[in-house]
Design an enzyme around this catalytic site. Structure first.
Site, mmCIF file in Angstrom:
data_model
loop_
_atom_site.group_PDB
_atom_site.id
_atom_site.type_symbol
_atom_site.label_atom_id
_atom_site.label_comp_id
_atom_site.label_asym_id
_atom_site.label_seq_id
_atom_site.Cartn_x
_atom_site.Cartn_y
_atom_site.Cartn_z
ATOM 1 C CE1 TYR A 156 -3.389 -4.830 -83.874
ATOM 2 C CE2 TYR A 156 -2.626 -5.160 -81.631
ATOM 3 C CZ TYR A 156 -3.358 -4.444 -82.546
ATOM 4 O OH TYR A 156 -4.068 -3.330 -82.138
ATOM 5 C CE LYS A 160 -1.736 -1.702 -84.032
ATOM 6 N NZ LYS A 160 -2.261 -0.528 -84.763
HETATM 7 P P1 NAD Z 1 -12.032 -1.412 -85.348
HETATM 8 O O1 NAD Z 1 -11.930 -2.770 -85.945
HETATM 9 O O2 NAD Z 1 -13.316 -0.968 -84.734
HETATM 10 O O3 NAD Z 1 -11.595 -0.305 -86.423
HETATM 11 C C1 NAD Z 1 -10.564 -0.498 -87.343
HETATM 12 C C2 NAD Z 1 -10.890 0.293 -88.586
HETATM 13 O O4 NAD Z 1 -9.827 0.141 -89.531
HETATM 14 C C3 NAD Z 1 -12.183 -0.212 -89.270
HETATM 15 O O5 NAD Z 1 -13.000 0.898 -89.593
HETATM 16 C C4 NAD Z 1 -11.671 -0.901 -90.528
HETATM 17 O O6 NAD Z 1 -12.579 -0.868 -91.612
HETATM 18 C C5 NAD Z 1 -10.417 -0.069 -90.805
HETATM 19 N N1 NAD Z 1 -9.501 -0.771 -91.703
HETATM 20 C C6 NAD Z 1 -9.053 -2.039 -91.580
HETATM 21 N N2 NAD Z 1 -8.231 -2.343 -92.608
HETATM 22 C C7 NAD Z 1 -8.172 -1.230 -93.383
HETATM 23 C C8 NAD Z 1 -7.500 -0.925 -94.588
HETATM 24 N N3 NAD Z 1 -6.729 -1.831 -95.201
HETATM 25 N N4 NAD Z 1 -7.634 0.321 -95.115
HETATM 26 C C9 NAD Z 1 -8.422 1.233 -94.516
HETATM 27 N N5 NAD Z 1 -9.091 0.996 -93.377
HETATM 28 C C10 NAD Z 1 -8.971 -0.229 -92.824
HETATM 29 O O7 NAD Z 1 -10.844 -1.350 -84.287
HETATM 30 P P2 NAD Z 1 -10.387 -0.221 -83.254
HETATM 31 O O8 NAD Z 1 -10.293 -0.886 -81.944
HETATM 32 O O9 NAD Z 1 -11.163 1.034 -83.410
HETATM 33 O O10 NAD Z 1 -8.881 -0.004 -83.771
HETATM 34 C C11 NAD Z 1 -8.366 1.231 -84.259
HETATM 35 C C12 NAD Z 1 -6.847 1.214 -84.133
HETATM 36 O O11 NAD Z 1 -6.496 1.124 -82.745
HETATM 37 C C13 NAD Z 1 -6.188 0.011 -84.810
HETATM 38 O O12 NAD Z 1 -4.963 0.413 -85.395
HETATM 39 C C14 NAD Z 1 -5.924 -0.922 -83.654
HETATM 40 O O13 NAD Z 1 -4.870 -1.806 -83.920
HETATM 41 C C15 NAD Z 1 -5.582 0.074 -82.564
HETATM 42 N N6 NAD Z 1 -5.689 -0.451 -81.206
HETATM 43 C C16 NAD Z 1 -6.889 -0.879 -80.701
HETATM 44 C C17 NAD Z 1 -6.935 -1.364 -79.408
HETATM 45 C C18 NAD Z 1 -8.219 -1.861 -78.787
HETATM 46 O O14 NAD Z 1 -8.149 -2.368 -77.639
HETATM 47 N N7 NAD Z 1 -9.345 -1.740 -79.416
HETATM 48 C C19 NAD Z 1 -5.773 -1.431 -78.641
HETATM 49 C C20 NAD Z 1 -4.582 -0.987 -79.180
HETATM 50 C C21 NAD Z 1 -4.549 -0.482 -80.455
#
Ligand code: NAD
Length: 248
Positions: A156, A160
């Site tokens: 990951y 990133k």
């Molecule tokens: P989440 O799991 O709630 O949402 C992720 C979304 O991406 C889901 O709707 C999923 O269906 C979709 N997805 C996954 N694989 C996919 C694909 N191949 N094609 C299309 N859609 C796809 O997670 P989140 O926390 O809302 O994460 C959103 C973004 O933020 C991600 O990129 C994650 O890495 C990043 N992020 C999250 C956090 C955190 O603490 N939650 C921190 C840093 C970065």
């Protein structure tokens, strides 16, 4: 159908979590919204309805961003319907955590394919559209672990960190054509992605946050809203941490 639209934003992985909050915030900002989702689910139709109740237009497009041709189709459907794309938010992401010594090859590959290649795929297909418009904003969702690294997340954090590289290279290549590319790097945000972490990990994380709270999806959506707006016209190639001060 090519209907007269104002500004159009495409958000990948927008069915829930951070992507959903970004979709709603950009709708509040006046954008028509293309919601990309991977699996069919009733919540997407609900989201379309919620956006329409704000007086904006919205369509939902199914597709896996990690597949080059599916990413192409997401962008094509957005342009076929709205005629333009002003903002692309590469939000879709997954985790498959595990310590380096135990990580399976497939867990490494899958996380790179969705997070990193998926981001490339969508930028690759949206670029010709934005170049023709001589206008566009690309916003990539990275993570603080792309900057700092994190035990249990070689896959990951590599993805990133790679997104930060893609952001800066894209910004340099496309700046002269009126296209901005920036990234946001969230810290610990309360979503399904972090819900499954152990109490011990959550407690440790909280201690490392100077503002002493976990982030919300609105904290991230507000920063994306700024980068998508004309207030950020002179900002490109940057990474904004949204992490309560975790990384400084
Ligand atoms: P989440 O799991 O709630 O949402 C992720 C979304 O991406 C889901 O709707 C999923 O269906 C979709 N997805 C996954 N694989 C996919 C694909 N191949 N094609 C299309 N859609 C796809 O997670 P989140 O926390 O809302 O994460 C959103 C973004 O933020 C991600 O990129 C994650 O890495 C990043 N992020 C999250 C956090 C955190 O603490 N939650 C921190 C840093 C970065």
């Amino acid at each position: 159908m090519d209907i007269a639209s104002k500004n159009v934003a495409v958000i990948t992985g927008a069915a829930k979590g951070i992507g959903r909050a970004i979709a709603l915030k950009l709708a509040d900002d006046g954008f028509d919204i293309v919601i990309n989702y991977r699996n069919s689910s009733g919540s997407v139709e609900e989201l379309v309805g919620e956006i329409e109740s704000k007086g904006r237009k919205s369509i939902a497009v199914q597709g896996d961003v990690s597949v080059f041709e599916e990413a192409k189709n997401i962008i094509k459907q957005a342009v076929d319907f709205f005629g333009r794309i002003d903002v692309l938010v590469n939000n879709a992401g997954i985790t498959r955590d595990g310590l380096l010594l135990r990580m399976k090859e497939d867990d490494f590959d899958k996380v790179i394919e969705v997070n990193l290649k998926g981001t490339f795929n969508c930028i690759r297909h949206v670029s010709p559209i934005m170049l023709k418009q001589r206008k566009g904003k690309i916003i990539n969702i990275s993570s603080v672990v792309g900057v700092t690294g994190n035990a249990g997340q070689v896959n990951y954090s590599a993805a990133k960190a790679g997104i930060i590289g893609i952001t800066k290279s894209t910004a340099r290549e496309l700046a002269s054509r009126g296209i901005n590319a920036n990234a946001v790097a969230p810290g610990f945000i309360k979503t399904d992605m972090t819900k499954t972490l152990s109490e011990k990990i959550r407690e440790n994380a909280l201690h490392s946050i100077p503002l002493r709270r976990f982030g919300t999806v609105y904290d991230v959506a507000n920063a994306v809203s700024f980068l998508a707006s004309s207030n950020a016209d002179y900002i490109t190639g940057q990474v904004i941490n949204i992490d309560g001060g975790m990384v400084m």
